[in-house]
Design a protein around this motif. Structure first.
Motif, PDB file in Angstrom:
ATOM      1  N   SER A 334      54.803  18.795  83.409  1.00 19.28           N
ATOM      2  CA  SER A 334      53.865  19.813  82.933  1.00 19.28           C
ATOM      3  C   SER A 334      54.583  21.150  82.790  1.00 19.28           C
ATOM      4  N   TYR A 335      54.465  21.747  81.622  1.00 20.89           N
ATOM      5  CA  TYR A 335      55.091  23.056  81.391  1.00 20.89           C
ATOM      6  C   TYR A 335      54.246  23.835  80.382  1.00 20.89           C
ATOM      7  N   ASN A 336      54.369  25.143  80.443  1.00 21.94           N
ATOM      8  CA  ASN A 336      53.638  26.022  79.538  1.00 21.94           C
ATOM      9  C   ASN A 336      54.598  27.032  78.914  1.00 21.94           C
ATOM     10  N   PHE A 337      54.048  27.995  78.210  1.00 23.39           N
ATOM     11  CA  PHE A 337      54.877  28.982  77.521  1.00 23.39           C
ATOM     12  C   PHE A 337      55.773  29.723  78.500  1.00 23.39           C
ATOM     13  N   ASN A 338      55.241  30.080  79.657  1.00 20.89           N
ATOM     14  CA  ASN A 338      56.035  30.847  80.634  1.00 20.89           C
ATOM     15  C   ASN A 338      57.218  30.035  81.155  1.00 20.89           C
ATOM     16  N   SER A 339      56.998  28.751  81.462  1.00 19.21           N
ATOM     17  CA  SER A 339      58.109  27.935  81.960  1.00 19.21           C
ATOM     18  C   SER A 339      59.131  27.663  80.863  1.00 19.21           C
ATOM     19  N   ILE A 340      58.661  27.579  79.614  1.00 18.58           N
ATOM     20  CA  ILE A 340      59.594  27.419  78.489  1.00 18.58           C
ATOM     21  C   ILE A 340      60.473  28.663  78.360  1.00 18.58           C
ATOM     22  N   MET A 341      59.863  29.841  78.545  1.00 16.36           N
ATOM     23  CA  MET A 341      60.620  31.089  78.423  1.00 16.36           C
ATOM     24  C   MET A 341      61.618  31.231  79.573  1.00 16.36           C
ATOM     25  N   LEU A 367      52.620  25.376  67.327  1.00 12.81           N
ATOM     26  CA  LEU A 367      51.304  24.759  67.531  1.00 12.81           C
ATOM     27  C   LEU A 367      50.612  24.508  66.201  1.00 12.81           C
ATOM     28  N   GLU A 368      50.713  25.481  65.316  1.00 14.22           N
ATOM     29  CA  GLU A 368      50.065  25.366  64.009  1.00 14.22           C
ATOM     30  C   GLU A 368      50.667  24.234  63.185  1.00 14.22           C
ATOM     31  N   ARG A 369      52.000  24.052  63.275  1.00 17.02           N
ATOM     32  CA  ARG A 369      52.677  23.014  62.515  1.00 17.02           C
ATOM     33  C   ARG A 369      52.620  21.657  63.211  1.00 17.02           C
ATOM     34  N   GLU A 370      51.952  21.609  64.390  1.00 14.26           N
ATOM     35  CA  GLU A 370      51.757  20.370  65.151  1.00 14.26           C
ATOM     36  C   GLU A 370      53.078  19.723  65.569  1.00 14.26           C
ATOM     37  N   LEU A 371      54.066  20.580  65.844  1.00 13.71           N
ATOM     38  CA  LEU A 371      55.290  20.104  66.472  1.00 13.71           C
ATOM     39  C   LEU A 371      55.118  20.058  67.985  1.00 13.71           C
ATOM     40  N   ILE A 372      54.187  20.829  68.488  1.00  9.90           N
ATOM     41  CA  ILE A 372      53.781  20.787  69.886  1.00  9.90           C
ATOM     42  C   ILE A 372      52.261  20.875  69.925  1.00  9.90           C
ATOM     43  N   SER A 373      51.672  20.542  71.066  1.00 11.35           N
ATOM     44  CA  SER A 373      50.215  20.644  71.194  1.00 11.35           C
ATOM     45  C   SER A 373      49.851  20.856  72.653  1.00 11.35           C
ATOM     46  N   PHE A 374      48.646  21.332  72.898  1.00 13.63           N
ATOM     47  CA  PHE A 374      48.151  21.480  74.261  1.00 13.63           C
ATOM     48  C   PHE A 374      47.819  20.097  74.810  1.00 13.63           C
ATOM     49  N   THR A 375      48.114  19.911  76.090  1.00 16.13           N
ATOM     50  CA  THR A 375      47.854  18.603  76.702  1.00 16.13           C
ATOM     51  C   THR A 375      46.371  18.369  76.944  1.00 16.13           C
ATOM     52  N   ASP A 376      45.609  19.443  77.142  1.00 17.84           N
ATOM     53  CA  ASP A 376      44.175  19.313  77.389  1.00 17.84           C
ATOM     54  C   ASP A 376      43.450  20.365  76.571  1.00 17.84           C
ATOM     55  N   THR A 377      42.817  19.933  75.499  1.00 18.89           N
ATOM     56  CA  THR A 377      42.150  20.872  74.592  1.00 18.89           C
ATOM     57  C   THR A 377      40.875  21.465  75.196  1.00 18.89           C
ATOM     58  N   ARG A 378      40.390  20.896  76.297  1.00 17.98           N
ATOM     59  CA  ARG A 378      39.130  21.380  76.886  1.00 17.98           C
ATOM     60  C   ARG A 378      39.329  22.613  77.750  1.00 17.98           C
ATOM     61  N   ARG A 379      40.570  22.904  78.105  1.00 17.99           N
ATOM     62  CA  ARG A 379      40.805  24.036  79.007  1.00 17.99           C
ATOM     63  C   ARG A 379      40.961  25.322  78.193  1.00 17.99           C
ATOM     64  N   GLY A 380      39.902  25.685  77.519  1.00 20.22           N
ATOM     65  CA  GLY A 380      39.941  26.846  76.648  1.00 20.22           C
ATOM     66  C   GLY A 380      39.849  28.172  77.383  1.00 20.22           C
ATOM     67  N   GLY A 381      39.525  28.158  78.687  1.00 21.75           N
ATOM     68  CA  GLY A 381      39.387  29.407  79.416  1.00 21.75           C
ATOM     69  C   GLY A 381      40.704  30.058  79.769  1.00 21.75           C
ATOM     70  N   LEU A 382      41.781  29.294  79.802  1.00 23.83           N
ATOM     71  CA  LEU A 382      43.085  29.833  80.166  1.00 23.83           C
ATOM     72  C   LEU A 382      43.707  30.576  78.997  1.00 23.83           C
ATOM     73  N   SER A 383      44.526  31.577  79.343  1.00 23.58           N
ATOM     74  CA  SER A 383      45.286  32.284  78.319  1.00 23.58           C
ATOM     75  C   SER A 383      46.335  31.345  77.749  1.00 23.58           C
ATOM     76  N   ILE A 384      46.761  31.578  76.511  1.00 22.34           N
ATOM     77  CA  ILE A 384      47.635  30.644  75.814  1.00 22.34           C
ATOM     78  C   ILE A 384      48.955  30.426  76.526  1.00 22.34           C
ATOM     79  N   GLU A 385      49.470  31.471  77.209  1.00 21.69           N
ATOM     80  CA  GLU A 385      50.772  31.315  77.859  1.00 21.69           C
ATOM     81  C   GLU A 385      50.712  30.467  79.128  1.00 21.69           C
ATOM     82  N   TYR A 386      49.495  30.196  79.622  1.00 22.17           N
ATOM     83  CA  TYR A 386      49.351  29.400  80.845  1.00 22.17           C
ATOM     84  C   TYR A 386      48.893  27.967  80.572  1.00 22.17           C
TER      85      TYR A 386
END
Length: 422
Positions: A334-341, A367-386
């Motif tokens: 599991s990783y997000n934008f912050n861990s990628i940075m 994300l827009e080009r669908e080279l990557i995607s969110f693992t859980d689309t239901r967690r919309g409350g979190l900020s994008i970097e998390y």
């Protein structure tokens, strides 16, 4: 005159090879001679049910493209020739007949069609179930075996499994004479059965595995070598087979075949690959070359996402993709934008790579080009970097994409090959 004869012989050879590629009986014919193969085991099981007037059930399991249905059809074709008037066939597919009521109705329809009876479209599910039991009894008394082939078997296990229970329960009668054959790409298909259904299943399983590279090469040689009695000048057959023999022992050919197998080791994928090879046969020389195999490999594995690398990806986006790949290699699930940075900062400190300004827009573009995607689309409350993300590009696609990128930094190729930081 010689050139015309060569072109004509090459055209005939191309027709013969394409006919072979489309003939599953030719492709899988060697299985008939293997006493321990799945062909022999399946044929023995079904023929034993026919001759001994008993009931049987079996699951044929294996990944898609491994030859399950081709071998099954080969067995059924041979059995129809041996026991022409002693077999009745019913075929269902979980994609079409997964609903219990519709599945039972389809069984009744096919049995009526097979035995010249009038099918009632308005009959209820209970009526069709009773009809099934009556038909199995009548077929048993007439020493006729009903073979049920359930393709996509795992889809029949969804819901209450009334169809499977009714089918297997009807086989418990001493009078009935039938075989249920389930075909599925899920190796745990038998574990999806309810307890009452599992208790009536025989638990016989035949496992199909993808062929090895050596098996694939033997199949390639069998398909492409021309027979000695081929209707063309003898020197053409000799030269054609001699050229193929040199190609088959070439290390470059083995590398091409290995790359085809690494992406998709199924027989169906190999046949698509060979069809492209044969289609590019040079009619002037009448011979296949190593370039034919290389070109076919590139064309069959070309992925639309490679185009994005070539025309619609920045160098910073490539760095982010490589960072995500490196995190996966490190088994960071599991990783997000912050861990990628953080991974990118470590690369930047080690190699003084490009600045990370504009990283968030680059991340959003991936994300827009669908080279990557969110693992859980239901967690919309979190900020994008998390929000956790996942990579939608395979290592092979990423490697080829970097190679095709016009101005890809050399260091990215090294990082992709898991080079450690200096």
């Amino acid at each position: 005159m010689v050139e015309k004869k060569t072109a004509a012989a090459a055209a005939e050879a191309s027709v013969l090879l394409r006919r072979r590629l489309c003939d599953s009986a030719f492709i899988f014919a060697p299985l008939r001679s293997s006493p321990d193969g799945n062909y022999s085991k399946l044929k023995f099981l079904i023929s034993n049910s026919i001759t001994e007037a008993c009931n049987n059930s079996v699951l044929i399991l294996g990944p898609r493209g491994s030859g399950k249905n081709a071998v099954l059809e080969l067995v059924l074709e041979d059995l129809r020739g041996e026991y022409q008037d002693m077999i009745s066939m019913v075929r269902l597919n979980g994609l079409l007949h997964g609903d219990d009521n519709y599945g039972i109705k389809e069984i009744a329809r096919q049995l009526c069609l097979e035995h010249g009876l009038l099918f009632s479209k308005i009959a209820s599910s209970d009526d069709n179930s009773r009809f099934l039991i009556d038909m199995l009894r009548e077929c048993g008394l007439a020493h006729k075996t009903v073979i049920f082939v359930l393709d996509e078997f795992d889809l029949f296990t969804q819901g209450k499994q009334r169809l499977l229970y009714g089918l297997l329960d009807a086989m418990q009668s001493l009078v009935s004479q039938s075989v249920v054959i389930g075909v599925s790409c899920r190796l745990d298909a038998d574990q999806l059965l309810e307890k009452r259904v599992r208790s009536r299943f025989s638990h016989r399983k035949l496992l199909f595995v993808p062929p090895s590279v050596e098996d694939l090469q033997r199949l390639v040689e069998r398909i492409l070598y021309l027979p000695a009695d081929f209707s063309s000048p003898c020197d053409f057959v000799t030269e054609f087979n001699s050229r193929l023999g040199k190609i088959f022992v070439d290390k470059k050919f083995k590398d091409v075949l290995g790359s085809v197998s690494n992406v998709d080791g199924s027989i169906s994928n190999l046949l698509r690959f060979l069809f492209r090879v044969v289609s590019s046969l040079d009619l002037e020389s009448g011979l296949l070359s190593l370039d034919n195999f290389k070109t076919a490999s590139l064309s069959i594995h070309r992925h639309p996402k490679w185009k994005i690398f070539e025309v619609d990806a920045s160098i910073l986006e490539l760095y982010l993709l490589v960072c995500m790949h490196r995190l996966e290699v490190k088994e960071q699930n599991s990783y997000n934008f912050n861990s990628i940075m953080k991974e990118y900062k470590a690369i930047h400190d080690a190699y003084k790579s490009s600045d990370c300004r504009g990283a968030m827009p680059a991340f959003e573009h991936l994300l827009e080009r669908e080279l990557i995607s969110f693992t859980d689309t239901r967690r919309g409350g979190l900020s994008i970097e998390y929000r956790p993300v996942k990579l939608l590009v395979s290592p092979h696609e990423l490697h080829q994409g970097l190679k095709s990128y016009p101005s890809c930094p050399v260091i990215l190729q090294k990082l992709l090959n898991h080079e450690t930081y200096k």
